[in-house]
Design an enzyme around this catalytic site. Structure first.
Site, PDB file in Angstrom:
ATOM      1  CD  GLN A 121      -2.621   1.276   2.587  1.00 26.78           C
ATOM      2  OE1 GLN A 121      -2.038   1.493   3.625  1.00 26.78           O
ATOM      3  NE2 GLN A 121      -3.920   1.085   2.531  1.00 26.78           N
ATOM      4  N   GLY A 122       0.824   2.013  -1.070  1.00 21.47           N
ATOM      5  CA  GLY A 122       1.609   3.245  -1.168  1.00 21.47           C
ATOM      6  C   GLY A 122       0.723   4.462  -0.981  1.00 21.47           C
ATOM      7  CB  SER A 124       2.004   6.924   4.503  1.00 20.84           C
ATOM      8  OG  SER A 124       0.916   6.341   5.158  1.00 20.84           O
ATOM      9  CB  SER A 156       3.446  -3.014   5.318  1.00 24.47           C
ATOM     10  OG  SER A 156       3.184  -2.110   6.359  1.00 24.47           O
ATOM     11  CD  GLU A 239      -5.411   0.333   6.127  1.00 23.91           C
ATOM     12  OE1 GLU A 239      -5.628   0.983   5.092  1.00 23.91           O
ATOM     13  OE2 GLU A 239      -4.338   0.378   6.742  1.00 23.91           O
TER      14      GLU A 239
HETATM   15  C1  FAD Z   1       3.631  -0.640  11.252  1.00 27.62           C
HETATM   16  C2  FAD Z   1       3.116   0.347  10.287  1.00 27.62           C
HETATM   17  C3  FAD Z   1       2.815  -0.044   9.004  1.00 27.62           C
HETATM   18  C4  FAD Z   1       2.360   0.871   8.076  1.00 27.62           C
HETATM   19  N1  FAD Z   1       2.113   0.440   6.817  1.00 27.62           N
HETATM   20  C5  FAD Z   1       1.732   1.331   5.886  1.00 27.62           C
HETATM   21  C6  FAD Z   1       1.564   0.926   4.538  1.00 27.62           C
HETATM   22  O1  FAD Z   1       1.746  -0.241   4.196  1.00 27.62           O
HETATM   23  N2  FAD Z   1       1.227   1.827   3.614  1.00 27.62           N
HETATM   24  C7  FAD Z   1       0.995   3.134   3.956  1.00 27.62           C
HETATM   25  O2  FAD Z   1       0.640   3.902   3.086  1.00 27.62           O
HETATM   26  N3  FAD Z   1       1.157   3.570   5.226  1.00 27.62           N
HETATM   27  C8  FAD Z   1       1.520   2.693   6.193  1.00 27.62           C
HETATM   28  N4  FAD Z   1       1.695   3.109   7.493  1.00 27.62           N
HETATM   29  C9  FAD Z   1       1.564   4.540   7.785  1.00 27.62           C
HETATM   30  C10 FAD Z   1       0.429   4.917   8.692  1.00 27.62           C
HETATM   31  O3  FAD Z   1      -0.782   4.904   8.008  1.00 27.62           O
HETATM   32  C11 FAD Z   1       0.783   6.321   9.228  1.00 27.62           C
HETATM   33  O4  FAD Z   1       1.917   6.171  10.047  1.00 27.62           O
HETATM   34  C12 FAD Z   1      -0.329   6.931  10.021  1.00 27.62           C
HETATM   35  O5  FAD Z   1      -1.428   7.239   9.222  1.00 27.62           O
HETATM   36  C13 FAD Z   1       0.143   8.191  10.767  1.00 27.62           C
HETATM   37  O6  FAD Z   1       0.790   9.095   9.931  1.00 27.62           O
HETATM   38  P1  FAD Z   1       2.217   9.665  10.324  1.00 27.62           P
HETATM   39  O7  FAD Z   1       3.076   8.530  10.641  1.00 27.62           O
HETATM   40  O8  FAD Z   1       2.637  10.586   9.268  1.00 27.62           O
HETATM   41  O9  FAD Z   1       1.969  10.475  11.655  1.00 27.62           O
HETATM   42  P2  FAD Z   1       1.465  11.978  11.747  1.00 27.62           P
HETATM   43  O10 FAD Z   1       0.262  12.148  10.882  1.00 27.62           O
HETATM   44  O11 FAD Z   1       2.597  12.899  11.526  1.00 27.62           O
HETATM   45  O12 FAD Z   1       1.004  12.050  13.241  1.00 27.62           O
HETATM   46  C14 FAD Z   1       1.865  12.396  14.331  1.00 27.62           C
HETATM   47  C15 FAD Z   1       1.007  12.527  15.583  1.00 27.62           C
HETATM   48  O13 FAD Z   1       0.074  13.607  15.416  1.00 27.62           O
HETATM   49  C16 FAD Z   1      -1.227  13.161  15.608  1.00 27.62           C
HETATM   50  N5  FAD Z   1      -2.122  13.862  14.682  1.00 27.62           N
HETATM   51  C17 FAD Z   1      -1.944  14.078  13.362  1.00 27.62           C
HETATM   52  N6  FAD Z   1      -2.997  14.728  12.856  1.00 27.62           N
HETATM   53  C18 FAD Z   1      -3.863  14.915  13.854  1.00 27.62           C
HETATM   54  C19 FAD Z   1      -5.141  15.512  13.975  1.00 27.62           C
HETATM   55  N7  FAD Z   1      -5.793  16.029  12.913  1.00 27.62           N
HETATM   56  N8  FAD Z   1      -5.724  15.511  15.173  1.00 27.62           N
HETATM   57  C20 FAD Z   1      -5.105  14.974  16.260  1.00 27.62           C
HETATM   58  N9  FAD Z   1      -3.917  14.392  16.219  1.00 27.62           N
HETATM   59  C21 FAD Z   1      -3.298  14.364  15.026  1.00 27.62           C
HETATM   60  C22 FAD Z   1      -1.202  11.673  15.316  1.00 27.62           C
HETATM   61  O14 FAD Z   1      -2.261  10.989  15.965  1.00 27.62           O
HETATM   62  C23 FAD Z   1       0.156  11.277  15.858  1.00 27.62           C
HETATM   63  O15 FAD Z   1       0.041  11.090  17.225  1.00 27.62           O
HETATM   64  C24 FAD Z   1       2.171   2.215   8.446  1.00 27.62           C
HETATM   65  C25 FAD Z   1       2.470   2.625   9.741  1.00 27.62           C
HETATM   66  C26 FAD Z   1       2.951   1.707  10.657  1.00 27.62           C
HETATM   67  C27 FAD Z   1       3.262   2.179  12.044  1.00 27.62           C
END
Ligand code: FAD
Lengths: 378, 346
Positions: A121-122, A124, A156, A239
């Site tokens: 899944q691409g 993020s 992932s 999902e």
């Molecule tokens: C193990 C794992 C596997 C993953 N696999 C995939 C994958 O295969 N493909 C893919 O596309 N993505 C994948 N992801 C990405 C995942 O979807 C993102 O990490 C997630 O959506 C959070 O985005 P971020 O990491 O940029 O955090 P950020 O969005 O930067 O968030 C940082 C912090 O701010 C908080 N925050 C952000 N916005 C708000 C808001 N509006 N209100 C309140 N709090 C907020 C968040 O809750 C978090 O605590 C994976 C992540 C993990 C950990």
């Protein structure tokens, strides 16, 4: 209101149980968690066995009641989980089945179901996580193809994937949610670089994906051009709505194993710990009932799960972490031994409140879409 | 598997809600809470509940009952909890068919539970006093009580009930009136037996259903207020801190709903204990969050929220209390944890 199995469900359970009894002993030995090619081979082999036995489609277009029976029985029998087939079977497959053209369904669904092709899944990007609509990876139309440039992160299984469900910006001038398209990207295409990222558990579960003028046939776009956000919502609802259901059964097994361990070590006699385990048992029993409730409700709704999945995902991800915190108490010093699967699982549990939309984002969804509270605000 | 409400069950739910809006509106409750002295049980309302079949719901039709089951009882008690209906509802319902006049609302039945009796002065019959450890008198079967050991109605989670009944009033030895925290529920303290004996799964289930009703009701109140009340030029419900409290309230309610409905279907005592545990948490935590979301208004006597919170506290005190429910769930877990450890590393 009843739990009584339908005739079809009862028959399916009996048949599946006897198939599992003969199929599982034929499985090859389980590869080590770091051996990605080995894991891919193992997981796809299992999917092929399911397919040959007629159980390949159970994750997306079967009667949801049958799917629950499948999840319960495979977990109880100790069968492998979807593993590397996760994205294909639980997100991309159902999305293509719901939104793809007949040719697209023909091209991709068979290989997913047979375990021939693995998806990732691409979605993020470094600058677009929770705020997914901020994504910047560009796709410029050139004849009958898109030329894609940008980067994805936390992808992932990217190293072993054949295809990627890729979100790209096809109209930078349009409002953020309007200029996005959903593409199927072949991971063999020239211009793709995959760089593994190490997780806090020390494993390489996900990767960074760099895209440098990668050509993607326009025929590989699922849904209309610039209508990708709507398609994405379909993917995300799968999902969040259904993908975690099977894990509740796994957690219940884990909890039972934990109780057995506590009894062996005498920790069970500690009333504080024992009650904590009891509370978790009540919690996971109720979570399984919630899965059954959601599934029963979905049966009367459409094929795409509703935002009720967020209710489940939020509570489940927290409960799972509580489970492994309690496990650490039962294990005592051994909880710090990475040679124990428990210790690795405890670390992994931290991802559950982040991946597939953080708990904060789930709360926003519940408040705005289910309770109708106003959007925005500080 | 059809784990969702049938048309008939939805109809029962909305008919009950409609009835309670008529016979037990918030205005009437408020008048009762504002009155001097302990509240009196409104026998007219009680008769209306009986008339609607609340007490005779699970009695077989040939015994003059409605002939429904535990799931329907749970739906009705969820509505009673939502509407904050006062009175020993579960005890009277559970006495129907055993205690003459309970099913028809002529006899008001209460129970001693965990060292407390609600509605002692208003009830006609008290059950459960002196059972278990035998701290109180036992065995007496005054007039109005059916034969001991008579079949209890219904199926599923509804099993045995305490057999002992005594005439109420000042005659009940050792009963001391409390200044009840819930202005809509008078309470007496009674000597609790040293060994209280097993708790009653049927009572636990109905109480859990009432807690579910409270959990849902206070979520609605909180969400409504959050949409209406403006600060900093916008509804407070647009602030994420408030939104997230509301979201957690809904999640607690929905998990409690799945747990309570499932316990009604399975009839399993351990699952019922779990449902009580989860719905106690949902009702109490949601009522507290509802106070918080109402700000200063939430801390006033005028807002109804405290009435919901206090009733939720009171129900959480009925058996099984949290520790008992956790122990029951732990026993069930131990029983499910057969000898072979599924994890090789264990
Ligand atoms: C193990 C794992 C596997 C993953 N696999 C995939 C994958 O295969 N493909 C893919 O596309 N993505 C994948 N992801 C990405 C995942 O979807 C993102 O990490 C997630 O959506 C959070 O985005 P971020 O990491 O940029 O955090 P950020 O969005 O930067 O968030 C940082 C912090 O701010 C908080 N925050 C952000 N916005 C708000 C808001 N509006 N209100 C309140 N709090 C907020 C968040 O809750 C978090 O605590 C994976 C992540 C993990 C950990």
């Amino acid at each position: 209101m009843d739990f009584g199995p339908t005739e079809e469900e009862a028959a399916f359970r009996t048949e599946l149980r006897s198939w599992l009894a003969t199929a599982l002993p034929r499985l090859p030995p389980k590869p080590s968690p770091d051996d990605w090619p080995g894991r891919r081979a193992y997981d796809t082999h299992w999917q092929r066995m399911l397919y040959d036995a007629g159980y390949g489609r159970l994750h997306w277009d079967a009667d949801p009641g049958l799917r629950l029976v499948f999840l319960e029985e495979t977990e109880l029998a100790g069968a492998p989980y979807v593993g590397a087939n996760f994205v294909g079977l639980l997100h991309a497959g159902p999305t293509i089945a719901a939104e793809g053209t007949p040719e697209q369904r023909e091209r991709w669904l068979g290989p997913i179901l047979r375990g021939d092709e693995i998806w990732c899944q691409g979605f993020s990007e470094p600058g677009a996580g929770s705020d997914l609509a901020a994504l910047r990876t560009r796709a410029v139309r050139d004849g009958d193809a898109y030329v894609v440039t940008g980067s994805k992160i936390w992808t992932s299984h990217a190293e072993v994937a054949d295809w990627c469900e890729l979100l790209v910006r096809t109209d930078p001038a349009a409002p953020r949610h309007r200029g996005i398209s959903w593409l199927a990207l072949s991971m063999d295409a020239p211009g793709i670089t995959v760089r593994p990222l190490r997780t806090l558990a020390g494993t390489a579960e996900f990767a960074e994906v760099f895209l440098d003028e990668v050509r993607v046939p326009a025929a590989h776009r699922v849904g209309a051009e610039n209508d990708g956000w709507r398609v994405t919502m379909v993917t995300l609802s799968f999902e969040r709505g259904t993908a975690f259901a099977g894990e509740v059964v796994a957690c219940r097994r884990t909890l039972a194993a934990l109780a057995a361990a506590a009894r062996e070590t005498g920790r069970w006699d500690d009333p504080v710990l024992r009650r904590r385990l009891g509370r978790l048992h009540a919690e996971f029993t109720a979570l399984w009932r919630l899965v059954q409730w959601n599934v029963s409700e979905a049966r009367t709704g459409g094929t795409v799960p509703g935002p009720g999945g967020s209710v489940f995902k939020l509570r489940y991800s927290g409960a799972r972490q509580e489970l492994y915190e309690t496990a650490a108490e039962v294990l005592g010093p051994d909880a710090l031994d990475l040679g124990r699967e428990w210790a690795v699982d405890r670390l992994s549990s931290l991802s559950y409140t982040i991946a597939a939309g953080t708990s904060q984002i789930q709360r926003n969804i519940i408040a705005e879409r289910l309770l109708g509270l106003p959007k925005g605000g500080a | 598997m059809r784990f969702r409400l049938t048309e008939d069950q939805r109809a029962l739910q909305s008919a009950t809600r409609g009835l309670l809006e008529r016979v037990c509106p918030p205005k009437a409750l408020r008048a009762m809470a504002d009155g001097a002295g302990p509240p009196r049980l409104d026998r007219v309302v009680w008769a209306a509940l009986a008339e609607a079949g609340v007490f005779a719901l699970r009695l077989p039709e040939d015994a003059g009952g409605v002939g429904l089951g535990a799931p329907e009882a749970v739906l009705v008690f969820e509505e009673l909890g939502r509407a904050l209906v006062p009175g020993p509802l579960a005890a009277t319902h559970l006495a129907a068919g055993r205690v003459a006049g309970a099913a028809t609302g002529e006899t008001v039945v209460t129970r001693a539970d965990g060292g407390l009796v609600a509605w002692l002065a208003e009830a006609d019959v008290v059950e459960g006093y002196g059972t278990g450890g035998g701290a109180g008198p036992s065995g007496a079967g005054p007039s109005g009580v059916g034969p001991p050991g008579a079949e209890s109605p219904g199926a599923g989670a509804f099993g045995a009930v305490p057999p002992v009944a005594l005439p109420p009033g000042p005659g009940l030895p050792g009963a001391v009136p409390l200044r009840s925290v819930d202005p809509l529920t008078p309470l007496h303290r009674v000597p609790a037996p040293a060994d209280p004996g097993p708790w009653d799964p049927s009572a636990a289930l109905l109480t859990a259903a009432e807690q579910l009703g409270t959990a849902g009701r206070v979520t609605e109140l909180a969400v409504r207020y959050a949409r209406e009340r403006e600060q900093f030029g916008r509804p407070v419900g647009s602030f994420q801190a408030v939104k997230h409290l509301c979201a957690d309230m809904l999640v607690r309610t929905e998990l409690a709903r799945a747990a309570v409905y499932a316990a009604a279907l399975s009839g399993d005592p351990a699952e019922t204990a779990g449902a009580k545990l989860i719905s106690d948490d949902a009702a109490v935590a949601n009522a507290r969050d509802c106070v918080q979301i109402h700000g200063g208004m939430g801390f006033t006597w005028e807002a109804d929220i405290h009435l919901h919170l206090k009733r939720a506290w009171l129900r959480a005190r009925t058996r099984p209390v949290a520790a008992e429910a956790e122990e029951a769930a732990a026993r069930a877990l131990a029983a499910s944890a057969g000898p072979p450890a599924p994890r090789p590393s264990l």
